[in-house]
Design a protein around this motif. Structure first.
Motif, short mmCIF file in Angstrom:
data_model
loop_
_atom_site.label_atom_id
_atom_site.label_comp_id
_atom_site.label_asym_id
_atom_site.label_seq_id
_atom_site.Cartn_x
_atom_site.Cartn_y
_atom_site.Cartn_z
N VAL A 107 27.64 -53.54 -36.06
CA VAL A 107 28.47 -53.41 -37.26
C VAL A 107 28.54 -54.78 -37.91
N CYS A 108 28.22 -54.84 -39.21
CA CYS A 108 28.16 -56.13 -39.90
C CYS A 108 29.11 -56.16 -41.09
N VAL A 109 29.52 -57.39 -41.44
CA VAL A 109 30.20 -57.61 -42.71
C VAL A 109 29.24 -58.38 -43.61
N GLY A 110 29.48 -58.33 -44.91
CA GLY A 110 28.62 -59.04 -45.86
C GLY A 110 27.54 -58.12 -46.40
N ASP A 111 26.51 -58.75 -47.00
CA ASP A 111 25.45 -57.99 -47.68
C ASP A 111 24.21 -57.96 -46.79
N THR A 112 23.98 -56.83 -46.14
CA THR A 112 22.86 -56.75 -45.18
C THR A 112 21.50 -56.70 -45.88
N ALA A 113 21.50 -56.58 -47.19
CA ALA A 113 20.22 -56.57 -47.92
C ALA A 113 19.75 -58.00 -48.22
N ARG A 114 20.64 -58.99 -48.04
CA ARG A 114 20.26 -60.38 -48.37
C ARG A 114 20.25 -61.24 -47.12
N GLU A 115 19.14 -61.96 -46.94
CA GLU A 115 19.02 -62.82 -45.76
C GLU A 115 20.15 -63.85 -45.72
N GLY A 116 20.77 -63.97 -44.56
CA GLY A 116 21.81 -64.98 -44.38
C GLY A 116 23.14 -64.61 -44.99
N ALA A 117 23.28 -63.42 -45.59
CA ALA A 117 24.51 -63.04 -46.28
C ALA A 117 25.36 -62.06 -45.47
N TRP A 118 24.99 -61.86 -44.20
CA TRP A 118 25.74 -60.90 -43.38
C TRP A 118 26.02 -61.50 -42.01
N LEU A 119 27.01 -60.90 -41.33
CA LEU A 119 27.38 -61.37 -40.00
C LEU A 119 27.71 -60.15 -39.13
N PRO A 120 27.11 -60.06 -37.93
CA PRO A 120 27.49 -58.95 -37.06
C PRO A 120 28.84 -59.24 -36.41
N VAL A 121 29.72 -58.24 -36.38
CA VAL A 121 31.05 -58.43 -35.77
C VAL A 121 31.19 -57.65 -34.47
#
Ligand code: IPD
Ligand code: CA
Ligand code: CA
Ligand code: CA
Length: 277
Positions: free
Chosen positions: A111-125
């Motif tokens: 499960v991630c927060v942020g924009d999973t379509a953009r490299e480096g713009a998401w974080l798995p929680v």
């Protein structure tokens, strides 16, 4: 951005159940004459009926339990949500191993927060990686540590190895499916190999990251992996004490993901990106 601890625990436990369930499904319902259903970027980039089946089941379970969350899966792409959370799933990581009956394959659910379509713009929680033939389900939540659980329910906390010297490091890596990409990856491997203990290619990026978390590998790197290969393994590895990074100045992502024990991280990066030193 990161949800509160109670929410992270709920997400982590659901990721665990889903990865476990799909892991059992791909073992129990594997057809006797499993063949290649389709190919993608090249003739060796294969999909089986069970990749699709596993993703279908995962998506249905997520949609039922968490109707407001978005989903990104390898085989069926992105579906939108409104909660700000995205489930990032690899229904079988290590499909070539699965096809051959090699036991190193897994189901990866994060499960991630942020924009999973953009490299480096998401974080798995939160995330879980179920490797049924290894009798291991790895699980972690942001800020809550990482564990591995066996079929009998025995839990062990995960911690990276104590490796301090790159020359003594056992390093995992992986390769993409396209010949040009592999030529590049081969060159990087050729410069690293004389400088480490040895190299392993397990065939499943999610397992490589969990092996770093467990201390079975001291490090792992790969260029060209996708969010579904990386997300669950990333939260598991970092919660176990690994450092993870990407190309110089970037977080780990599609162009490069490097995970290792803290003490060898800079040396490994120096070896992979000599010009950036
Ligand atoms: C692949 C595996 C492999 C890695 C590739 C991935 P798939 O995923 O994780 O180890 O080297 O880059 O694409 O296609 O088996 O899910
Ligand atoms: Ca994968
Ligand atoms: Ca896959
Ligand atoms: Ca694939």
């Amino acid at each position: 951005l990161v949800p509160d601890d109670a929410t992270v625990r709920v997400l982590r436990d659901l990721a665990f159940d889903l990865a476990r369930e799909a892991g059992e499904l791909i073992v129990d319902e594997r057809p006797d004459a499993l063949g290649v259903a389709d190919t993608k970027s090249s003739e060796v980039d294969v999909v089986t009926v069970m990749d699709r089946r596993s993703e279908e089941v995962l998506r249905a379970r997520i949609a039922a339990a968490r109707p407001d969350d978005a989903i990104l899966g390898e085989e069926d792409g992105a579906s939108a949500g409104t909660s700000g959370l995205t489930w990032v799933i690899d229904p079988i990581d290590g499909t070539v191993n699965y096809l051959y009956g090699h036991p190193f394959y897994a189901v990866s659910v994060a499960v991630c927060v942020g924009d999973t379509a953009r490299e480096g713009a998401w974080l798995p929680v939160a995330g879980a990686v179920a490797a049924p033939e290894l009798d291991r389900t790895y699980v972690a939540g942001h800020g809550q540590g990482a564990e591995v659980v066996d079929r009998a329910g025995r839990r062990r906390p995960l911690a990276v190895s104590g490796c301090k010297r790159l020359e003594l490091a056992l390093v995992g890596t992986g390769f993409g499916y396209e010949a040009d990409k592999r030529r590049e990856q081969g060159q990087m491997l050729a410069s690293l190999l004389p400088r480490v203990r040895d190299v392993r290619r397990a065939g499943a990026a999610a397992i490589d990251l969990c092996f770093v978390a467990e201390g079975i590998l001291d490090a792992y790197y790969e260029s060209g992996i996708n969010a579904w290969d990386q997300a669950a393994g990333q939260v598991i590895a970092t919660e176990a004490g690994a450092l993870m990074s990407g190309m110089p100045g970037l977080p780990a992502g599609k162009t490069m993901a490097v995970a290792s024990t803290p003490k060898i991280h800079e040396a490994l990066r120096g070896c992979l990106f000599p010009a950036a030193r």
